[in-house]
Each structure stands twice: as C-alpha cells, then as structure tokens.
Write an enzyme that holds these catalytic residues in place. Structure first.
Site, PDB file in Angstrom:
ATOM      1  N   ILE A 231       0.843  -1.201   0.000  1.00 60.28           N
ATOM      2  CA  ILE A 231       0.000   0.000   0.000  1.00 60.28           C
ATOM      3  C   ILE A 231       0.883   1.258   0.000  1.00 60.28           C
ATOM      4  O   ILE A 231       0.548   2.267  -0.614  1.00 60.28           O
ATOM      5  CB  ILE A 231      -0.934   0.018   1.251  1.00 60.28           C
ATOM      6  CG1 ILE A 231      -1.782  -1.255   1.334  1.00 60.28           C
ATOM      7  CG2 ILE A 231      -1.801   1.268   1.276  1.00 60.28           C
ATOM      8  CD1 ILE A 231      -2.772  -1.467   0.226  1.00 60.28           C
TER       9      ILE A 231
ATOM     10  N   CYS B 274       8.927   1.766   8.272  1.00 64.41           N
ATOM     11  CA  CYS B 274       8.843   2.763   7.197  1.00 64.41           C
ATOM     12  C   CYS B 274      10.219   2.947   6.572  1.00 64.41           C
ATOM     13  O   CYS B 274      11.237   2.777   7.240  1.00 64.41           O
ATOM     14  CB  CYS B 274       8.406   4.114   7.758  1.00 64.41           C
ATOM     15  SG  CYS B 274       6.883   4.101   8.687  1.00 64.41           S
TER      16      CYS B 274
ATOM     17  N   GLY C 152      -5.219  -8.847  12.113  1.00 60.51           N
ATOM     18  CA  GLY C 152      -5.009  -8.053  10.906  1.00 60.51           C
ATOM     19  C   GLY C 152      -5.762  -8.570   9.704  1.00 60.51           C
ATOM     20  O   GLY C 152      -6.980  -8.365   9.551  1.00 60.51           O
ATOM     21  N   THR C 153      -5.049  -9.314   8.855  1.00 56.31           N
ATOM     22  CA  THR C 153      -5.583  -9.789   7.580  1.00 56.31           C
ATOM     23  C   THR C 153      -6.929 -10.498   7.723  1.00 56.31           C
ATOM     24  O   THR C 153      -7.777 -10.401   6.831  1.00 56.31           O
ATOM     25  CB  THR C 153      -4.531 -10.726   6.932  1.00 56.31           C
ATOM     26  OG1 THR C 153      -3.334  -9.942   6.741  1.00 56.31           O
ATOM     27  CG2 THR C 153      -4.982 -11.286   5.612  1.00 56.31           C
TER      28      THR C 153
ATOM     29  N   THR D 255       4.803  -7.070   8.603  1.00 56.82           N
ATOM     30  CA  THR D 255       4.781  -8.050   7.502  1.00 56.82           C
ATOM     31  C   THR D 255       6.186  -8.497   7.095  1.00 56.82           C
ATOM     32  O   THR D 255       7.164  -7.785   7.303  1.00 56.82           O
ATOM     33  CB  THR D 255       4.071  -7.446   6.281  1.00 56.82           C
ATOM     34  OG1 THR D 255       4.712  -6.215   5.957  1.00 56.82           O
ATOM     35  CG2 THR D 255       2.601  -7.210   6.543  1.00 56.82           C
TER      36      THR D 255
HETATM   37  C1  LIG Z   1      -3.183  -3.971   3.922  1.00 55.32           C
HETATM   38  C2  LIG Z   1      -2.284  -3.841   5.105  1.00 55.32           C
HETATM   39  C3  LIG Z   1      -1.902  -2.566   5.564  1.00 55.32           C
HETATM   40  C4  LIG Z   1      -1.049  -2.431   6.667  1.00 55.32           C
HETATM   41  N1  LIG Z   1      -0.715  -1.184   7.106  1.00 55.32           N
HETATM   42  C5  LIG Z   1       0.072  -1.036   8.217  1.00 55.32           C
HETATM   43  C6  LIG Z   1       0.370   0.263   8.738  1.00 55.32           C
HETATM   44  O1  LIG Z   1      -0.100   1.299   8.245  1.00 55.32           O
HETATM   45  N2  LIG Z   1       1.199   0.335   9.821  1.00 55.32           N
HETATM   46  C7  LIG Z   1       1.716  -0.784  10.428  1.00 55.32           C
HETATM   47  O2  LIG Z   1       2.453  -0.668  11.409  1.00 55.32           O
HETATM   48  N3  LIG Z   1       1.400  -2.031   9.969  1.00 55.32           N
HETATM   49  C8  LIG Z   1       0.603  -2.174   8.886  1.00 55.32           C
HETATM   50  N4  LIG Z   1       0.283  -3.436   8.439  1.00 55.32           N
HETATM   51  C9  LIG Z   1       0.793  -4.629   9.159  1.00 55.32           C
HETATM   52  C10 LIG Z   1      -0.252  -5.205  10.128  1.00 55.32           C
HETATM   53  O3  LIG Z   1      -0.611  -4.263  11.110  1.00 55.32           O
HETATM   54  C11 LIG Z   1       0.269  -6.493  10.817  1.00 55.32           C
HETATM   55  O4  LIG Z   1       1.422  -6.180  11.571  1.00 55.32           O
HETATM   56  C12 LIG Z   1       0.605  -7.595   9.837  1.00 55.32           C
HETATM   57  O5  LIG Z   1      -0.287  -7.604   8.737  1.00 55.32           O
HETATM   58  C13 LIG Z   1       0.601  -8.990  10.495  1.00 55.32           C
HETATM   59  O6  LIG Z   1      -0.680  -9.310  10.999  1.00 55.32           O
HETATM   60  P1  LIG Z   1      -1.778 -10.186  10.187  1.00 55.32           P
HETATM   61  O7  LIG Z   1      -1.061 -11.380   9.632  1.00 55.32           O
HETATM   62  O8  LIG Z   1      -2.827 -10.535  11.189  1.00 55.32           O
HETATM   63  O9  LIG Z   1      -2.298  -9.292   9.108  1.00 55.32           O
HETATM   64  C14 LIG Z   1      -0.565  -3.600   7.337  1.00 55.32           C
HETATM   65  C15 LIG Z   1      -0.969  -4.866   6.878  1.00 55.32           C
HETATM   66  C16 LIG Z   1      -1.822  -5.006   5.794  1.00 55.32           C
HETATM   67  C17 LIG Z   1      -2.238  -6.386   5.370  1.00 55.32           C
END
Ligand SMILES: Cc1cc2nc3c(=O)[nH]c(=O)nc-3n(C[C@H](O)[C@H](O)[C@H](O)COP(=O)(O)O)c2cc1C
Length: 302
Positions: A70, A130, A265-266, A193
C-alpha cells in the site's frame, strides 16, 4: 472473570485489538463490529502530511495469506485528528492506539508532537518498518542502533506511552527488542509483515507494481508466535502480539507465548467480525478451563 490487561499503566477491557492498516480507523468496520467491545482500535499509519501510497496493483492473494504494498497511504495527521479521532470519541470503552509513520526521525517527531495534546489518544504505536530516506531507504527497524535512537527520540516527545512496532525482516528479533527496551519503549508490538514477492507466470511479470510486498495472514502465524516467544523471554516490557491471528486458538497461542494483548489483521478482510468472534472464543476458553483472570495465561509456556 477478568479479561482486562494493562500495558504501561493503560487498562484495556480485553486483550483483543485489530492490527494497523487492516481496519481503517474503525469507521469502515463499525457496521459489523461494536467498536466499544474491543480492547483497542489501532489506526492505520499516520504521517505528518498526506501520503499518496504506491501505484496499483498493490494487493495480491497468496496461499494462506496476502501481499500488500500500500505504501502507507494516509490523509496526514491534521485530517486524522479532525475526522478519525473525532469519530472514535463515540467509543469511550475502547482505547485508541495511533500508529505513526515517517520518512525521517523529524517526520515521526512532528506527528508525535501533534498528537501530544489529543486526549483521545491512549498510546502510540511507532511503525519502524517505514523507509528511512536519510539512510538510503532501508527501514528504521532493521538496525538495533537506529531502533534505540528513534525510540529515545519518541520518548522525549511523546505524552502517551510508546509501543515500538518491530519488523520481522531481521536476523535476530531479540536484538531489536532489546534496543527498543534500551531506548525506553513502554512496550513492543510484533510482527509487521515479511517481505515477499509474487510473479504472474502468464504475464511473466510481477503481480505488484512495487515488485515486493509485505506478507501477512495465517501463513505467517507460526513465525510470529516464535518471534513473540523469543522477545518475551528476552525483554521485560509488555508485548502486543500479531501475525496471522484468525481464530481464538491463534490468539490464546500468542498469549501463552508471552503477548499481553493481541492484534487481528488480515483476518478482518475475509471475516469482518474476526475480532469479536475471537473475543467470544477467548471467553469460552477461559470458562471451560476455569481461568478467572486472562493475565494468568500470559507467557506461561516456557
Ligand atoms: C493492507 C495492510 C496494511 C497495513 N498497514 C500497516 C500500517 O499502516 N502500519 C503498520 O504498522 N502495519 C501495517 N500493516 C501490518 C499489520 O498491522 C500487521 O502487523 C501484519 O499484517 C501482520 O498481521 P496479520 O497477519 O494478522 O495481518 C498492514 C498490513 C496489511 C495487510
């Protein structure tokens, strides 16, 4: 039955939050989920000015997960305060964690300073995944020395407790966790991620315009549990655990590994009520196992 947990003096009514970037600032999900029932709403990353994000396509499905690039698109801290923080004032039971991003230490500081006077903000989650422009685009979160330095800066400026969100794209996450603790962090959250790539065999080209993307979803869960466990046995500050949590079992597993709270998250993308389903499952588990206090399961698997 007590489901409340405390992190840096802030009490959450339960340990269930959603993960930054997967839930907007709550508004989009508020027709599916009673936001007042969550431990916390964690916002999408907020920068000092609006960021347009990366070119599309920037999302792809992979086996048991997804890739995203993103590029931290967000409206900037001013719009965030006027629009999103105002909206969140309707849900007094739920804590608000604001996820902060920036290209340089100065940009992070600008956001943290702007949020200092906002009493709806209970905690800051600093996304150190970042790109660091000054260091040539490598992320802040991969070098322990950088992590300690930026944590110290955040602590100098922040009026709310500071959680440092760690990147899993490192050789030894324990070293990064130690650096955050040495810098004065009130807690850490992990995992962000994992860098991945997908190639379209028919087009013989990258699926994402950015070529690489962050991998998340159920496939990363065992990696996340391992990293939370390692950090919990290395530092003494509290941990918010995340990575592939989609069921109450995943959430309990993360807490047994050492997380004080967990983020979903996802899973929100394919099950918008994942957070409240997990909370219901956790309560059932506690009842069945006669666990009176959720704090009793944190980090008990050694
Ligand atoms: C579409 C998307 C956008 C994300 N945006 C951010 C963000 O703005 N800031 C951040 O620290 N992590 C962001 N993440 C990471 C998630 O907060 C999380 O750490 C990561 O996806 C692992 O968790 P999950 O497997 O449950 O998604 C994003 C993840 C996804 C999938």
């Amino acid at each position: 039955m007590n489901t409340a947990v405390k992190i840096a003096g802030v009490e959450f009514q339960n340990p269930i939050m959603e993960a930054s970037g997967t839930f907007g600032s709550g508004q989009e999900y508020s027709e599916f989920v009673d936001l007042n029932s969550l431990g916390a709403v964690v916002t999408k990353g907020v920068a000092n000015v609006p960021w347009p994000g990366n070119p599309t396509p920037r999302i792809a499905e992979v086996s048991s997960g997804m890739l995203n690039a993103i590029g931290l698109q967000n409206p900037g801290v001013e719009v965030f305060c006027k629009r999103d923080l105002e909206f969140l004032k309707q849900f007094p039971n739920t804590k608000v964690l604001v996820n902060v991003c920036g290209h340089s230490t100065e940009e992070y500081i600008e956001v943290v300073d702007r949020l200092a006077g906002e009493n709806r903000v209970d905690m800051l989650e600093i996304n150190i995944s970042c790109p660091n422009v000054k260091a040539g685009g490598i992320t802040f979160g991969t070098d322990p020395k950088n992590v300690e330095a930026i944590t110290k800066e955040m602590k100098k400026h922040a009026k709310q407790p500071v959680i440092m969100k760690l990147s899993p794209n490192v050789t030894d996450i324990k070293e990064v966790a130690k650096a955050a603790e040495a810098g004065g962090a009130d807690g850490i959250s992990l995992i962000n991620t994992l860098t991945g790539m997908k190639i379209d065999v028919e087009r013989q080209d990258f699926v994402l315009a950015n070529k690489t993307g962050g991998m998340s979803g159920p496939a990363v869960h065992p990696i996340a549990v391992r990293m939370v466990y390692e950090c919990a046995n290395t530092v003494s500050i509290p941990i918010i655990g995340m990575g592939g949590i989609s069921t109450w079992e995943d959430a309990v597993e993360m807490m047994l590994a050492g997380a004080t709270a967990i983020s979903v998250g996802t899973a929100n993308f394919y099950n918008p009520t994942a957070t409240t389903d997990i909370l219901a499952g956790l309560k059932e588990y506690m009842k069945r196992k006669q666990i009176n206090d959720v704090n009793d399961i944190i980090g008990i698997v050694k």
